[in-house]
Design a protein around this motif. Sequence first.
Motif, short mmCIF file in Angstrom:
data_model
loop_
_atom_site.label_atom_id
_atom_site.label_comp_id
_atom_site.label_asym_id
_atom_site.label_seq_id
_atom_site.Cartn_x
_atom_site.Cartn_y
_atom_site.Cartn_z
N HIS A 109 -4.25 4.31 -2.40
CA HIS A 109 -4.05 4.61 -1.03
C HIS A 109 -3.63 3.46 -0.32
O HIS A 109 -3.96 2.17 -0.47
N GLY A 110 -2.73 3.55 0.63
CA GLY A 110 -2.09 2.69 1.41
C GLY A 110 -1.10 1.81 0.78
O GLY A 110 -0.24 1.02 1.39
N ASP A 111 -0.42 1.98 -0.32
CA ASP A 111 0.69 1.44 -1.26
C ASP A 111 1.79 2.37 -1.08
O ASP A 111 2.10 3.31 -1.65
N ARG A 112 2.30 2.06 0.16
CA ARG A 112 3.43 3.12 0.72
C ARG A 112 4.72 2.83 0.20
O ARG A 112 5.83 3.33 0.46
N HIS A 113 4.81 1.81 -0.69
CA HIS A 113 6.33 1.34 -1.07
C HIS A 113 6.41 0.85 -2.53
O HIS A 113 7.25 0.24 -2.75
N GLY A 114 5.63 1.68 -3.09
CA GLY A 114 5.80 1.63 -4.79
C GLY A 114 5.56 0.53 -5.45
O GLY A 114 6.15 0.34 -6.70
N LYS A 115 4.72 -0.36 -4.96
CA LYS A 115 4.32 -1.82 -5.70
C LYS A 115 3.71 -1.31 -7.22
O LYS A 115 4.05 -1.88 -8.09
N ALA A 116 2.58 -0.67 -6.82
CA ALA A 116 1.72 -0.31 -8.01
C ALA A 116 2.55 0.73 -8.85
O ALA A 116 2.47 0.63 -10.21
#
Length: 470
Positions: free
Chosen positions: A313-320
């Motif tokens: 949640h909160g990773d809106r730009h695909g880093k994970a």
Amino acid sequence: MEQMIVDYMPQVKDFFEAHRAEFLEDLAKMIAIDSQRTEAKEGMPYGEGPALALAKTLEIAAGYGLYTENWENYVGIIQLDDRKERKLEILAHLDVVPEGKDWTVTEPFVMREVDGKVYGRGTADDKGPALAAIYALRAIKELGISLQQGVRVVVGCDEECGSSDLDYYWTKTSPAEMTFSPDADYPLINLEKGRFGVKINGTLPKQTGVIKIQSVQCGTKSNVIPADAEAVVSGIETEAAEALLSQLTAETGVEAKLLAEGDALHIALKGTAAHSADPDAGNNAATAMLQFLAKLPGEDFAMVQKLHDIFPHGDRHGKAAGIYGSDDESGEISVSFNILNIDEAGNLFAVVDSRTPISMGEPDLALLPEKLKAAGYTAETSISAPHYVSPDTPLIKTLLAHYEEWFGEKGECIAIGGGTYVHNIPGGVAFGCAKLNVDNKMHGPDEFAEVDQLLVSGMLFTTAIYDLCR
């Protein structure tokens, strides 16, 4: 060009101001029809609602002496006359996203005007702008403005679910020399990011522990960040669930409600809906629910925990997810986890919608399917290329010149994450009708359009059509 705009501005302005009440009456009739896509019926490829909306819109246009055709309830066309050749095409759509919950100003399909704004599903996206384009043709006709080349307004019925209406349309005709769609923001959009979609399937291990996930339902549309998420979990003490939900609320900002029914706990999360092209504007209830499920104790939930690791949640730009990217022209990639369903047999289905910068291609996105496979899931991917049009084209220069005259603001090209109706049309641009920094709550509750913004857009379209087709 400037002298032409100035000469016609008073007449056009007077026309729209004189017909303000009529415009709103027509728009209310269009808003009253729930035109979200449903199951197809005979002669209605997108269900009854879009077909009814198309019929009403063509009826309104024909009532003003405009030429109309219904193309098998995929699209309708509206013109000044019956000529087939046209230089300019204006693409708008009549279908809407689901009404959603928590409307406060009015009911979704009952238009209401408050303080210069009209509220209702479709006022901004895209029935209001569609009507502004239709009224531009009406103004040209009733003011006796002569055009040497043709113009056509196309009203489609499936923009929100993939634009298959235009796929059908292009089997019957070819794009005009120039095309714009009033289904976005001003000043003018000439760059649209690519789209990377992922459908995720998996079967969770048979649950052998006391705690069990009975069902999960989050989201309905691939391009809408869900505001609501629901789950039924059994075998966990109410106090333990309340503690997890309290922690979840603190970490994510979503609201949580818990209802006990026997051994089952019904959990409801409330986030904030938004368009998936701008995930920073929403608070995703689906990823919040995924985070809650990942916190359930026991080895039964290892696959869910792995999915949460990829889409925290909160990773809106695909880093994970391993697909982060950015460039100066189009900004960061956006990654939005919008649908999560788990049935009683443990079958999991999820949908991810990502918008990619123009510098990113398929190789840059390959790590996400690999991560999902390693976590025990299958991934079906789809990719559409970005869309870019040079600012030096006559269409863009003309539209921006008229924008500057009517709105008194600098006209310039901008880039967006969303894909508009012109995404696959060579030379096509998105032009209006919303202000760039105004949140019209498209796809959310209390969607609205500013009345003056719609009317001035109609005025602008009228003079721009004349300039392009005279």
